[in-house]
Motif scaffolding. Structure first.
Motif, PDB file in Angstrom:
ATOM      1  N   ILE A  84      -6.085  -1.830   2.261  1.00  0.00           N
ATOM      2  CA  ILE A  84      -5.297  -1.655   1.045  1.00  0.00           C
ATOM      3  C   ILE A  84      -3.832  -1.501   1.444  1.00  0.00           C
ATOM      4  CG2 ILE A  84      -4.840  -0.038  -0.840  1.00  0.00           C
ATOM      5  CD1 ILE A  84      -7.900   0.496  -0.853  1.00  0.00           C
ATOM      6  N   HIS A  85      -2.963  -2.225   0.775  1.00  0.00           N
ATOM      7  CA  HIS A  85      -1.542  -2.242   1.115  1.00  0.00           C
ATOM      8  C   HIS A  85      -0.788  -1.298   0.185  1.00  0.00           C
ATOM      9  CE1 HIS A  85       2.182  -4.959   2.140  1.00  0.00           C
ATOM     10  NE2 HIS A  85       2.357  -3.676   2.445  1.00  0.00           N
ATOM     11  N   VAL A  86      -0.237  -0.246   0.787  1.00  0.00           N
ATOM     12  CA  VAL A  86       0.482   0.765   0.016  1.00  0.00           C
ATOM     13  C   VAL A  86       1.994   0.576   0.193  1.00  0.00           C
ATOM     14  CG1 VAL A  86       0.828   3.252  -0.329  1.00  0.00           C
ATOM     15  CG2 VAL A  86      -1.386   2.410   0.461  1.00  0.00           C
ATOM     16  N   LEU A  87       2.711   0.603  -0.913  1.00  0.00           N
ATOM     17  CA  LEU A  87       4.178   0.660  -0.844  1.00  0.00           C
ATOM     18  C   LEU A  87       4.543   2.132  -1.016  1.00  0.00           C
ATOM     19  CD1 LEU A  87       7.044  -0.512  -0.805  1.00  0.00           C
ATOM     20  CD2 LEU A  87       6.812  -1.023  -3.250  1.00  0.00           C
ATOM     21  N   ALA A  88       4.988   2.767   0.069  1.00  0.00           N
ATOM     22  CA  ALA A  88       5.282   4.202   0.066  1.00  0.00           C
ATOM     23  C   ALA A  88       6.792   4.396  -0.078  1.00  0.00           C
ATOM     24  CB  ALA A  88       4.778   4.840   1.360  1.00  0.00           C
TER      25      ALA A  88
ATOM     26  N   ILE B 295       1.348  -6.040  -2.478  1.00  0.00           N
ATOM     27  CA  ILE B 295       1.200  -4.594  -2.560  1.00  0.00           C
ATOM     28  C   ILE B 295       0.033  -4.293  -3.513  1.00  0.00           C
ATOM     29  CG2 ILE B 295       2.323  -2.450  -3.325  1.00  0.00           C
ATOM     30  CD1 ILE B 295       3.729  -3.650  -0.890  1.00  0.00           C
ATOM     31  N   ASP B 296      -0.875  -3.424  -3.075  1.00  0.00           N
ATOM     32  CA  ASP B 296      -2.026  -3.071  -3.912  1.00  0.00           C
ATOM     33  C   ASP B 296      -1.772  -1.810  -4.732  1.00  0.00           C
ATOM     34  OD1 ASP B 296      -3.920  -4.052  -1.101  1.00  0.00           O
ATOM     35  OD2 ASP B 296      -3.855  -5.120  -3.021  1.00  0.00           O
ATOM     36  N   ILE B 297      -0.913  -0.950  -4.233  1.00  0.00           N
ATOM     37  CA  ILE B 297      -0.658   0.320  -4.921  1.00  0.00           C
ATOM     38  C   ILE B 297       0.691   0.882  -4.476  1.00  0.00           C
ATOM     39  CG2 ILE B 297      -2.018   1.616  -3.194  1.00  0.00           C
ATOM     40  CD1 ILE B 297      -2.867   3.499  -5.542  1.00  0.00           C
TER      41      ILE B 297
END
Lengths: 154, 189
Positions: free
Chosen positions: B23-27, B79-81
């Motif tokens: 899962i690709h998180v944009l933090a 981005i997933d989330i």
């Protein structure tokens, strides 16, 4: 000093930092995040914290030195310092920041100055403690040992 | 200590979508210390992480381009989330949430807000405007499993026996996030 002795010193010293409230569980979380792929993770984060904090403390000193203090700005800086100290587990610094913010709300310059002194004191104390801890860890590793994290159950 | 390590292993296995892709998180966080810690926490749990130090930077990563002549491709980084701090200068987490939910190209990306402060009004406002959840800083391992649950599957999957089912029945055909009713303070499991 032989490795076993250094490890025992490390365990006792770390425990004392938790008992005296300098560090809380969040610091343990950081230690657990460190692994072979990033063996210097704790040192890197702690170094960032030191840089960030000293910049904020300088900004706070300047902001409180003004003729007309911008309490919103002061509060913003304290909020940042509270955040980063909380993130690394520097509990006493975080608590000092919480007290500081309440005086920012009251726009009380004199109390804010006292709080700033308190925050600085707590910061330099924990900085000293963390530097000692890191030095101990580096000595253990240099002597071919490993940091006995598993001994920290309390 | 052992319990923590077990929990970490469990989460490492679970931070993938149904295809097994991380899962690709944009933090998003203006604080360097927090970006580093959250980034490491997510990576250790096998999420893929892209970090941004501001809301503006986050929008650039999502494909919002100031250059209106050239058509920007939205979310080409897949981005997933989005996991964003609330308190940031210039553009805070709420502003970022509104920007994302206000753009049809990216509004389906779930947004989770994190904050060191417990402000019920702030929380209600974010949840009412499409945020999936509002988590307290510092982020803990248990929070990571929630992130996994907020990532939408690529094909619609009927949900049964959860609060989400009740919510779905109220969503119109288009399934737009902003029309989904929210109860303040309730995180959908």
């Amino acid at each position: 000093m032989e490795v076993g002795q250094m490890q025992r010193t490390w365990v006792e010293y770390t425990k004392s930092l938790f008992m005296e409230g300098f560090l809380d569980g969040q610091f343990t979380q950081l230690q657990l995040l460190q692994d072979e792929s990033n063996p210097d993770f704790v040192v890197e984060v702690v170094s960032l914290f030191f840089e960030d904090s000293e910049r904020l403390l300088n900004d706070l000193t300047r902001a409180l030195d003004q003729q007309s203090v911008d309490f919103k700005r002061v509060d913003a800086h304290v909020h940042q310092l509270k955040g980063s100290s909380s993130s690394i587990g520097a509990q006493r610094v975080k608590n000092a920041c919480i007290a500081f913010r309440s005086f920012c709300e009251q726009q009380n310059s004199e109390a804010c100055l006292k709080c700033l002194q308190q925050v600085k004191q707590e910061y330099y104390l924990v900085k000293n403690k963390l530097e000692t801890l890191i030095r101990l860890e580096q000595q253990i590793v240099a002597a071919g040992g490993s940091v006995p994290m598993e001994e920290l159950s309390f | 200590m052992e319990e923590e390590e077990e929990q970490q292993k469990h989460e490492q296995a679970s931070a993938c979508d149904s295809n097994g892709t991380p899962i690709h998180v944009l933090a998003v966080d203006d604080c360097f210390v927090d970006r580093k810690i959250v980034g490491k926490l997510l990576e250790k749990a096998s999420f893929k992480v892209t970090s941004a130090d501001s809301g503006k930077k986050a929008l650039e990563i999502l494909g919002f381009s100031q250059d209106k002549v050239e058509k920007s491709s939205y979310n080409d980084q897949k981005i997933d989330i989005i996991l964003t701090d609330y308190c940031m200068p210039e553009m805070n987490g709420y502003d970022l949430l509104m920007a994302v939910k206000g753009n049809s190209n990216v509004k389906s990306i779930p947004v989770v807000i994190i904050s060191s402060e417990y402000d019920p009004q702030r929380i209600s406002r974010c949840l009412a405007n499409g945020a999936e959840d509002f988590l307290r800083k510092p982020l803990q391992h248990k929070d990571l499993q929630k992130l996994r649950s907020y990532v939408k599957p690529s094909a619609p999957v009927p949900k049964t026996g959860t609060k989400r089912k009740v919510m779905l029945e109220l969503i119109p055909e288009s399934g737009t996030a902003e029309t989904r009713p929210r109860i303040a303070g309730v995180a959908v499991a």
